[in-house]
Each structure stands twice: as structure tokens, then as C-alpha cells.
Design a protein around this motif. Structure first.
Motif, PDB file in Angstrom:
ATOM      1  N   ASP A  16       2.712  -7.302  -0.408  1.00  0.00           N
ATOM      2  CA  ASP A  16       2.797  -5.916  -0.878  1.00  0.00           C
ATOM      3  C   ASP A  16       1.460  -5.246  -0.585  1.00  0.00           C
ATOM      4  N   SER A  17       0.402  -5.827  -1.149  1.00  0.00           N
ATOM      5  CA  SER A  17      -0.947  -5.322  -0.899  1.00  0.00           C
ATOM      6  C   SER A  17      -1.907  -6.494  -1.072  1.00  0.00           C
ATOM      7  N   THR A  18      -2.833  -6.646  -0.157  1.00  0.00           N
ATOM      8  CA  THR A  18      -3.830  -7.727  -0.308  1.00  0.00           C
ATOM      9  C   THR A  18      -4.622  -7.525  -1.596  1.00  0.00           C
ATOM     10  N   GLN A  19      -4.722  -6.271  -2.012  1.00  0.00           N
ATOM     11  CA  GLN A  19      -5.479  -5.950  -3.221  1.00  0.00           C
ATOM     12  C   GLN A  19      -4.803  -6.583  -4.461  1.00  0.00           C
ATOM     13  N   PRO A  43      -0.749   6.023  -0.635  1.00  0.00           N
ATOM     14  CA  PRO A  43      -0.217   4.914   0.170  1.00  0.00           C
ATOM     15  C   PRO A  43      -1.080   4.689   1.404  1.00  0.00           C
ATOM     16  N   TRP A  44      -1.191   3.455   1.832  1.00  0.00           N
ATOM     17  CA  TRP A  44      -1.956   3.116   3.038  1.00  0.00           C
ATOM     18  C   TRP A  44      -0.992   2.430   4.003  1.00  0.00           C
ATOM     19  N   THR A  45      -0.661   3.106   5.067  1.00  0.00           N
ATOM     20  CA  THR A  45       0.297   2.566   6.030  1.00  0.00           C
ATOM     21  C   THR A  45      -0.332   1.382   6.760  1.00  0.00           C
ATOM     22  N   LYS A  86     -11.756  11.751  13.434  1.00  0.00           N
ATOM     23  CA  LYS A  86     -10.541  11.128  12.902  1.00  0.00           C
ATOM     24  C   LYS A  86     -10.857   9.857  12.117  1.00  0.00           C
ATOM     25  N   LYS A  87      -9.984   9.564  11.190  1.00  0.00           N
ATOM     26  CA  LYS A  87     -10.216   8.402  10.331  1.00  0.00           C
ATOM     27  C   LYS A  87      -9.792   7.125  11.054  1.00  0.00           C
ATOM     28  N   LEU A  88     -10.717   6.196  11.140  1.00  0.00           N
ATOM     29  CA  LEU A  88     -10.454   4.906  11.791  1.00  0.00           C
ATOM     30  C   LEU A  88     -10.191   3.826  10.748  1.00  0.00           C
ATOM     31  N   THR A 123       0.802  -7.449   7.753  1.00  0.00           N
ATOM     32  CA  THR A 123       1.387  -6.166   7.333  1.00  0.00           C
ATOM     33  C   THR A 123       1.386  -6.090   5.808  1.00  0.00           C
ATOM     34  N   GLN A 124       1.370  -4.879   5.313  1.00  0.00           N
ATOM     35  CA  GLN A 124       1.488  -4.654   3.862  1.00  0.00           C
ATOM     36  C   GLN A 124       2.653  -3.686   3.630  1.00  0.00           C
ATOM     37  N   SER A 125       3.507  -4.042   2.681  1.00  0.00           N
ATOM     38  CA  SER A 125       4.640  -3.142   2.406  1.00  0.00           C
ATOM     39  C   SER A 125       4.232  -2.041   1.425  1.00  0.00           C
ATOM     40  N   LYS A 126       3.195  -2.313   0.636  1.00  0.00           N
ATOM     41  CA  LYS A 126       2.734  -1.292  -0.323  1.00  0.00           C
ATOM     42  C   LYS A 126       1.217  -1.189  -0.286  1.00  0.00           C
ATOM     43  N   GLY A 127       0.689  -1.044   0.916  1.00  0.00           N
ATOM     44  CA  GLY A 127      -0.751  -0.875   1.049  1.00  0.00           C
ATOM     45  C   GLY A 127      -1.207   0.336   0.258  1.00  0.00           C
ATOM     46  N   VAL A 128      -2.345   0.195  -0.388  1.00  0.00           N
ATOM     47  CA  VAL A 128      -2.801   1.281  -1.256  1.00  0.00           C
ATOM     48  C   VAL A 128      -4.184   1.754  -0.831  1.00  0.00           C
ATOM     49  N   GLY A 129      -4.344   3.077  -0.837  1.00  0.00           N
ATOM     50  CA  GLY A 129      -5.620   3.677  -0.492  1.00  0.00           C
ATOM     51  C   GLY A 129      -6.319   4.201  -1.732  1.00  0.00           C
ATOM     52  N   ARG A 130      -7.387   4.917  -1.528  1.00  0.00           N
ATOM     53  CA  ARG A 130      -8.114   5.488  -2.661  1.00  0.00           C
ATOM     54  C   ARG A 130      -7.228   6.479  -3.413  1.00  0.00           C
ATOM     55  N   HIS A 131      -7.466   6.556  -4.692  1.00  0.00           N
ATOM     56  CA  HIS A 131      -6.726   7.461  -5.577  1.00  0.00           C
ATOM     57  C   HIS A 131      -5.219   7.203  -5.537  1.00  0.00           C
TER      58      HIS A 131
HETATM   59  C1  BTN Z   1      -8.718   4.638   1.785  1.00  0.00           C
HETATM   60  O1  BTN Z   1      -9.373   5.119   2.706  1.00  0.00           O
HETATM   61  O2  BTN Z   1      -7.968   5.331   1.077  1.00  0.00           O
HETATM   62  C2  BTN Z   1      -8.867   3.161   1.499  1.00  0.00           C
HETATM   63  C3  BTN Z   1      -7.891   2.336   2.289  1.00  0.00           C
HETATM   64  C4  BTN Z   1      -7.980   0.847   1.982  1.00  0.00           C
HETATM   65  C5  BTN Z   1      -6.882   0.082   2.676  1.00  0.00           C
HETATM   66  C6  BTN Z   1      -7.071  -1.403   2.525  1.00  0.00           C
HETATM   67  S1  BTN Z   1      -6.034  -2.324   3.610  1.00  0.00           S
HETATM   68  C7  BTN Z   1      -6.461  -3.794   2.772  1.00  0.00           C
HETATM   69  C8  BTN Z   1      -6.493  -3.475   1.291  1.00  0.00           C
HETATM   70  N1  BTN Z   1      -5.168  -3.586   0.725  1.00  0.00           N
HETATM   71  C9  BTN Z   1      -4.697  -2.424   0.320  1.00  0.00           C
HETATM   72  O3  BTN Z   1      -3.574  -2.239  -0.179  1.00  0.00           O
HETATM   73  N2  BTN Z   1      -5.600  -1.453   0.546  1.00  0.00           N
HETATM   74  C10 BTN Z   1      -6.808  -1.982   1.140  1.00  0.00           C
END
Ligand code: BTN
Length: 263
Positions: free
Chosen positions: A32-35, A67-69, A127-129, A56-64
Motif C-alpha cells: 500500500d505504502s512503504t511508509q 496521494p503519491w502515484t 518540474k518535480k522530480l 509499486t505502491q497502491s496507496k502511496g502518500v505524499g505530504r499533507h
Molecule cells: C511529497 O512530495 O509529497 C512527498 C512524496 C513522498 C513519496 C514517498 S514514495 C516512498 C514513501 N512511501 C509513500 O507512500 N510515500 C513516500
């Protein structure tokens, strides 16, 4: 798109042997997310780092909570490091240091000159890398920092992100290996974690300012929780906080993010 999906698996198996400071390293094809996934691997002995990588992450999460694709081909991992004696404010500074270390690895391995959008967006061109999500948790009564790093390497970008995001493959015009970048990132973040409690943010201040140089002296918009403020970007202070000159005077932003840059 053909991707060597397994290249990160064999390296994960040998990482602990080659890096004695790494206690656990796990590779998953899909989480879902490594986090989230990392919490089950945090050990009683907090003196060693813990790593979870996913293809791959099915529910990767970003700041705030955004979602993080995270499709196959990117570099998505969470490094768990003991918080030790660091205060929450120092953890905030360390997230800026982490961004600096990520740009250094991208330079060393991929020869990319990236910049930082404070506090820790990794930018190439405009652009965001990549991005960094630093959260904290407790396990066995010990506090941990969970440093989530996401870098677009060979993964496809969703069409709604192509105006604002890029990948190393797009920049270089062909797929790139991820193992050297992974090892460099792990080493440079670990080294900063070793040094930071002794030095604080001071030694990193100039390097971070040079990475935000293109926005220094320019107006920016900064979100702090539900509030937004505007001001001219003056620099970062010796703790990694953002310094602005606003209409109502100088402002120091300890926690927040730049949401608008001058065009
Ligand atoms: C952002 O810029 O919003 C932060 C993105 C962080 C993404 C990474 S990918 C590995 C780890 N697992 C997650 O679900 N999120 C962080």
C-alpha cells in the motif's frame, strides 16, 4: 513499457551485508505504502536503520496526505532511522537536509543539477522530480523517523502530472538503472543522520540556500496549515526554517511549504 522490475530485489538482499548500519532491508513488488509497511519491521534495537523498498505502491502518500502515484519503474522507499534525542523541530530541519542529500546523490549518480522547493521537493528545471515525506512513529517505546523518498526514475507519469512533474528517464531520454542511485541515497541520508545531531543544520545552510538560489529575492507563496502568506524569499535560517520578507515585516516559517513560485 519494458522495465527490469527485479533489479532492486537482488540488491536489497545484499544491502545489509554491505552496510553494517542497516539492520533490515525488505523489497516488495507491491505494498500500500512503504511508509505503512515499514512499521512492522522496526526493531527493538533502534541503533540500526530499517529499509522498505517497493516496486509499486497502491496507496502511496505524499505530504499533507496527498496521494503519491507510484507505478513500476520509480524509486519508492522508506528508511526508518531512530529519532534518538532529536526534537520535533530538529526533525523538521532534518527533512530539509534529506532533500539536500537527495540532490547530491542525483548529481553524483545521474549528473543532474536539481534544486529544492522548500522544504523538500526535488525539482529539475521547473518540474518535480521527487519528494520526501518525513513522518515519526514509536515502536517498542522508541521514537523513529520514517523518511519516505519518491523519485520518478523510469516510471510513466500520469497525463495530469506531465506539466508539473518529470522523471530521470524523460530528462535523459532513456531508462536508467536505479541501484546506484538507491545506494547513494541510503549512504548520503545515513551520513547526514550520523552528523546532524552533532552539527545541527548550520553546515548545510549555505548548500541549501544555493539550491533555492533561483527563488531568492523573488516573491513566493507559502502555505502554513490553513493559512497562506506571501513574501520575498530571503533565505533559510541556521535551523532550516524559511526566511521571508512580507509586507508586514520579516517572517520565519518553521513548518509549511512553498506553494507558489514566480514564473
Ligand atoms: C511529497 O512530495 O509529497 C512527498 C512524496 C513522498 C513519496 C514517498 S514514495 C516512498 C514513501 N512511501 C509513500 O507512500 N510515500 C513516500
Amino acid at each position: 513499457m519494458a522495465i527490469a522490475v527485479s533489479e532492486l530485489m537482488p540488491i536489497t538482499d545484499r544491502l545489509c551485508g554491505e552496510h553494517p548500519w542497516l539492520g533490515v532491508a525488505k523489497y516488495f513488488f507491491k505494498v500500500d505504502s512503504t511508509q505503512n509497511r515499514i512499521t512492522q519491521w522496526l526493531t527493538k534495537e533502534a541503533d540500526k536503520a530499517v529499509l522498505v523498498i517497493a516496486e509499486t505502491q497502491s496507496k502511496g502518500v505524499g505530504r499533507h496526505g496527498r496521494p503519491w502515484t507510484s507505478p513500476a519503474g520509480g524509486l519508492w522507499f522508506t528508511l526508518g532511522l531512530s529519532m534518538g534525542q532529536l526534537t520535533p523541530a530538529q526533525v523538521g530541519s532534518f527533512s530539509v537536509v534529506t532533500a539536500l542529500q537527495v540532490t547530491r546523490s542525483l548529481k553524483e549518480v545521474n549528473n543532474l543539477e536539481c534544486s529544492i522547493k522548500w522544504p523538500n521537493d526535488i525539482i529539475y528545471g521547473d518540474k518535480k522530480l521527487g519528494g520526501i515525506l518525513l513522518t515519526t512513529t514509536a515502536k517498542f517505546k522508541k521514537p523513529w523517523m520514517l523518511i519516505g523518498v519518491g523519485i520518478n526514475v523510469n516510471n510513466e507519469l500520469p497525463s495530469d502530472l506531465t506539466d508539473i512533474a518529470t522523471s530521470i528517464k524523460l530528462i535523459r531520454g532513456q531508462s536508467q538503472g536505479r541501484t546506484r542511485l538507491l545506494e547513494s541515497l541510503l549512504n548520503s541520508i545515513w551520513q547526514a543522520w550520523v552528523d546532524f545531531p552533532k552539527t545541527g543544520f548550520g553546515p548545510y545552510q549555505k548548500a541549501v540556500e544555493s539550491l533555492i538560489a533561483s527563488t531568492l529575492g523573488k516573491p513566493v507563496q507559502v502555505r502554513m496549515g490553513n493559512r497562506q502568506i506571501q513574501g520575498v524569499l530571503v533565505g533559510v535560517d541556521p535551523h532550516g526554517s524559511l526566511l521571508l520578507q512580507s509586507d508586514s515585516g520579516p517572517k520565519t516559517v518553521h513548518a509549511g511549504e512553498i506553494v507558489g513560485l514566480p514564473s
